[in-house]
Design a protein around this motif. Structure first.
Motif, PDB file in Angstrom:
ATOM      1  N   UNK A   8       0.850  -1.193   0.000  1.00 11.26           N
ATOM      2  CA  UNK A   8       0.000   0.000   0.000  1.00 11.26           C
ATOM      3  C   UNK A   8       0.885   1.242   0.000  1.00 11.26           C
ATOM      4  N   UNK A   9       0.411   2.264  -0.686  1.00 12.47           N
ATOM      5  CA  UNK A   9       1.200   3.477  -0.886  1.00 12.47           C
ATOM      6  C   UNK A   9       0.297   4.702  -0.887  1.00 12.47           C
ATOM      7  N   UNK A  10       0.685   5.735  -0.170  1.00 15.64           N
ATOM      8  CA  UNK A  10       0.048   7.046  -0.273  1.00 15.64           C
ATOM      9  C   UNK A  10       1.129   8.114  -0.286  1.00 15.64           C
ATOM     10  N   UNK A  11       0.801   9.244  -0.869  1.00 16.28           N
ATOM     11  CA  UNK A  11       1.663  10.420  -0.824  1.00 16.28           C
ATOM     12  C   UNK A  11       1.004  11.471   0.056  1.00 16.28           C
ATOM     13  N   UNK A  12       1.805  12.359   0.608  1.00 17.10           N
ATOM     14  CA  UNK A  12       1.243  13.465   1.384  1.00 17.10           C
ATOM     15  C   UNK A  12       2.241  14.612   1.419  1.00 17.10           C
ATOM     16  N   UNK A  13       1.721  15.810   1.627  1.00 15.15           N
ATOM     17  CA  UNK A  13       2.583  16.986   1.658  1.00 15.15           C
ATOM     18  C   UNK A  13       1.845  18.116   2.370  1.00 15.15           C
ATOM     19  N   UNK A  14       2.571  19.177   2.658  1.00 11.89           N
ATOM     20  CA  UNK A  14       1.975  20.356   3.280  1.00 11.89           C
ATOM     21  C   UNK A  14       1.838  21.455   2.226  1.00 11.89           C
ATOM     22  N   UNK A  15       0.631  21.984   2.096  1.00 15.69           N
ATOM     23  CA  UNK A  15       0.314  22.997   1.101  1.00 15.69           C
ATOM     24  C   UNK A  15       0.064  24.334   1.789  1.00 15.69           C
ATOM     25  N   UNK A  16       0.668  25.428   1.310  1.00 16.85           N
ATOM     26  CA  UNK A  16       0.374  26.744   1.886  1.00 16.85           C
ATOM     27  C   UNK A  16      -1.124  27.028   1.811  1.00 16.85           C
ATOM     28  N   UNK A  17      -1.678  27.540   2.920  1.00 18.47           N
ATOM     29  CA  UNK A  17      -3.129  27.752   2.951  1.00 18.47           C
ATOM     30  C   UNK A  17      -3.550  29.189   2.664  1.00 18.47           C
ATOM     31  N   UNK A  18      -2.587  30.050   2.318  1.00 21.87           N
ATOM     32  CA  UNK A  18      -2.928  31.424   1.961  1.00 21.87           C
ATOM     33  C   UNK A  18      -2.987  32.383   3.129  1.00 21.87           C
ATOM     34  N   UNK A  19      -2.882  31.878   4.346  1.00 22.65           N
ATOM     35  CA  UNK A  19      -2.927  32.753   5.524  1.00 22.65           C
ATOM     36  C   UNK A  19      -1.650  32.626   6.355  1.00 22.65           C
ATOM     37  N   UNK A  20      -0.574  32.203   5.695  1.00 23.88           N
ATOM     38  CA  UNK A  20       0.706  32.088   6.380  1.00 23.88           C
ATOM     39  C   UNK A  20       0.973  30.727   6.977  1.00 23.88           C
ATOM     40  N   UNK A  21      -0.019  29.854   6.968  1.00 23.13           N
ATOM     41  CA  UNK A  21       0.147  28.520   7.512  1.00 23.13           C
ATOM     42  C   UNK A  21       0.176  27.474   6.416  1.00 23.13           C
ATOM     43  N   UNK A  22       0.026  26.219   6.824  1.00 15.13           N
ATOM     44  CA  UNK A  22       0.027  25.119   5.859  1.00 15.13           C
ATOM     45  C   UNK A  22      -1.121  24.167   6.151  1.00 15.13           C
ATOM     46  N   UNK A  23      -1.507  23.435   5.138  1.00 17.66           N
ATOM     47  CA  UNK A  23      -2.562  22.425   5.244  1.00 17.66           C
ATOM     48  C   UNK A  23      -1.994  21.084   4.807  1.00 17.66           C
ATOM     49  N   UNK A  24      -2.185  20.055   5.639  1.00 23.24           N
ATOM     50  CA  UNK A  24      -1.713  18.725   5.276  1.00 23.24           C
ATOM     51  C   UNK A  24      -2.631  18.135   4.227  1.00 23.24           C
ATOM     52  N   UNK A  25      -2.056  17.634   3.136  1.00 27.71           N
ATOM     53  CA  UNK A  25      -2.834  17.083   2.030  1.00 27.71           C
ATOM     54  C   UNK A  25      -2.445  15.621   1.804  1.00 27.71           C
ATOM     55  N   UNK A  26      -3.448  14.778   1.644  1.00 25.13           N
ATOM     56  CA  UNK A  26      -3.242  13.350   1.407  1.00 25.13           C
ATOM     57  C   UNK A  26      -3.583  13.021  -0.039  1.00 25.13           C
ATOM     58  N   UNK A  27      -2.664  12.347  -0.722  1.00 23.21           N
ATOM     59  CA  UNK A  27      -2.908  11.836  -2.065  1.00 23.21           C
ATOM     60  C   UNK A  27      -3.025  10.321  -1.942  1.00 23.21           C
ATOM     61  N   UNK A  28      -4.258   9.853  -1.912  1.00 22.04           N
ATOM     62  CA  UNK A  28      -4.524   8.449  -1.606  1.00 22.04           C
ATOM     63  C   UNK A  28      -4.669   7.625  -2.875  1.00 22.04           C
ATOM     64  N   UNK A  29      -5.236   6.433  -2.746  1.00 19.81           N
ATOM     65  CA  UNK A  29      -5.368   5.553  -3.894  1.00 19.81           C
ATOM     66  C   UNK A  29      -6.229   6.123  -5.006  1.00 19.81           C
ATOM     67  N   UNK A  30      -7.243   6.917  -4.652  1.00 15.86           N
ATOM     68  CA  UNK A  30      -8.056   7.565  -5.685  1.00 15.86           C
ATOM     69  C   UNK A  30      -7.206   8.495  -6.537  1.00 15.86           C
ATOM     70  N   UNK A  31      -6.347   9.258  -5.886  1.00 13.25           N
ATOM     71  CA  UNK A  31      -5.463  10.175  -6.619  1.00 13.25           C
ATOM     72  C   UNK A  31      -4.467   9.395  -7.485  1.00 13.25           C
ATOM     73  N   UNK A  32      -3.980   8.276  -6.955  1.00 16.74           N
ATOM     74  CA  UNK A  32      -3.025   7.459  -7.724  1.00 16.74           C
ATOM     75  C   UNK A  32      -3.702   6.891  -8.965  1.00 16.74           C
ATOM     76  N   UNK A  33      -4.905   6.339  -8.794  1.00 17.42           N
ATOM     77  CA  UNK A  33      -5.631   5.779  -9.932  1.00 17.42           C
ATOM     78  C   UNK A  33      -5.909   6.844 -10.987  1.00 17.42           C
ATOM     79  N   UNK A  34      -6.257   8.024 -10.543  1.00 15.74           N
ATOM     80  CA  UNK A  34      -6.552   9.116 -11.470  1.00 15.74           C
ATOM     81  C   UNK A  34      -5.310   9.518 -12.256  1.00 15.74           C
ATOM     82  N   UNK A  35      -4.187   9.643 -11.566  1.00 13.54           N
ATOM     83  CA  UNK A  35      -2.935   9.996 -12.241  1.00 13.54           C
ATOM     84  C   UNK A  35      -2.546   8.923 -13.245  1.00 13.54           C
ATOM     85  N   UNK A  36      -2.623   7.662 -12.839  1.00 17.03           N
ATOM     86  CA  UNK A  36      -2.242   6.562 -13.723  1.00 17.03           C
ATOM     87  C   UNK A  36      -3.134   6.494 -14.945  1.00 17.03           C
ATOM     88  N   UNK A  37      -4.444   6.613 -14.740  1.00 17.59           N
ATOM     89  CA  UNK A  37      -5.383   6.527 -15.852  1.00 17.59           C
ATOM     90  C   UNK A  37      -5.212   7.696 -16.815  1.00 17.59           C
TER      91      UNK A  37
END
Length: 279
Positions: A8-37
């Motif tokens: 099993x594999x997932x990606x994740x990263x922190x994205x700037x939220x526009x107010x000086x902070x960050x938002x944790x983002x998960x790229x799960x299996x749905x995102x992987x399938x979409x990228x591959x397809x």
């Protein structure tokens, strides 16, 4: 991130939220399938083969509705659904010339049948002879995909290498990949019941077949919120019913999940206190 046995594999990263902070983002299996397809379909289109083979992404009911909506826009791609569990999803994917599946937990692969590989080799030879750089590159990439991605089972190591190759070819970072679509807010829960066998579902688990009236109640709840979708399914190991709901906002997803849980509690023999609304 990989799980302990590397399937099993997932990606994740922190994205700037526009107010000086960050938002944790998960790229799960749905995102992987979409990228591959999206990647495979794009190269098939370069070769003029987008309608030549049967190609599908197979999802379970747990796939986020935003991913399904995006994939429906990909030319030459079909959508199919299977019961939760990689063995069921793999079986359905194997019916297609090119079958792509990744459960939300990141377990999945890309299946490419032998006749497709033979045709791609012929296309590569023809493209090289014609000095067609775009088609040569597309055929080469698709053949490399078949060689790289495990054709027998979900293999997170080869999947990660495949994803890194796609991102490199496209010149993308995680933010560009994440930008393909925005997940709908969702809520999952489980509800104890006297006997989980009371709840019966369709083969792909998207509809409740029993008790009578449960699906009617769910349909009414879904229709009351924007982009509402909900399903319930009995656990395979304990006397609980699992509830999934998604909607346009988190508040609506929570409202829908609570309503679905109440419907199960009232119609399928809920145990203990009634479900409480989400704070």
């Amino acid at each position: 991130s990989f799980d302990g046995d590397g399937d099993r594999l997932v990606y994740h990263y922190f994205k700037p939220n526009g107010s000086g902070g960050t938002e944790w983002r998960l790229l799960d299996g749905d995102k992987i399938a979409t990228l591959a397809a999206d990647f495979v379909a794009s190269d098939l289109a370069v070769l003029g083969l987008e309608s030549e083979f049967s190609m599908a992404v197979v999802q379970t009911a747990y796939a986020n509705g935003a991913s399904t909506a995006y994939l429906k826009t990909v030319e030459g791609l079909k959508m199919d659904f299977a019961k939760t569990g990689v063995k069921f999803v793999h079986h359905v994917a194997d019916h297609y010339d090119i079958g792509i599946y990744f459960e939300a937990n990141g377990h999945g692969t890309v299946l490419i049948k032998g006749p497709v590989v033979l045709r791609l080799r012929a296309e590569l030879d023809a493209a090289v002879a014609a000095k067609n750089g775009a088609k040569t590159a597309a055929a080469t990439r698709l053949l490399a995909t078949h060689q790289l991605v495990n054709q027998a089972v979900g293999d997170a190591i080869s999947d990660a290498l495949f994803i890194e190759a796609i991102l490199t070819v496209r010149g993308w970072g995680l933010a560009e990949w994440d930008g393909l679509y925005e997940d709908l807010p969702s809520r999952q829960s489980k509800l104890p019941v006297q006997d989980r066998a009371v709840v019966q579902c369709s083969a792909d688990e998207t509809k409740a077949l029993a008790p009578d009236g449960l699906q009617v109640a769910l349909d009414g709840l879904m229709g009351a919120v924007a982009a509402g979708r909900a399903f319930v399914r009995p656990s395979g190991t304990e006397d609980v019913v699992r509830v999934y709901a998604e909607a346009a906002t988190q508040a609506e997803a929570d409202e829908l999940a609570h309503g679905a849980a109440m419907a199960v509690y009232e119609q399928a023999g809920g145990v203990g206190d009634a479900p409480k609304p989400y704070a």
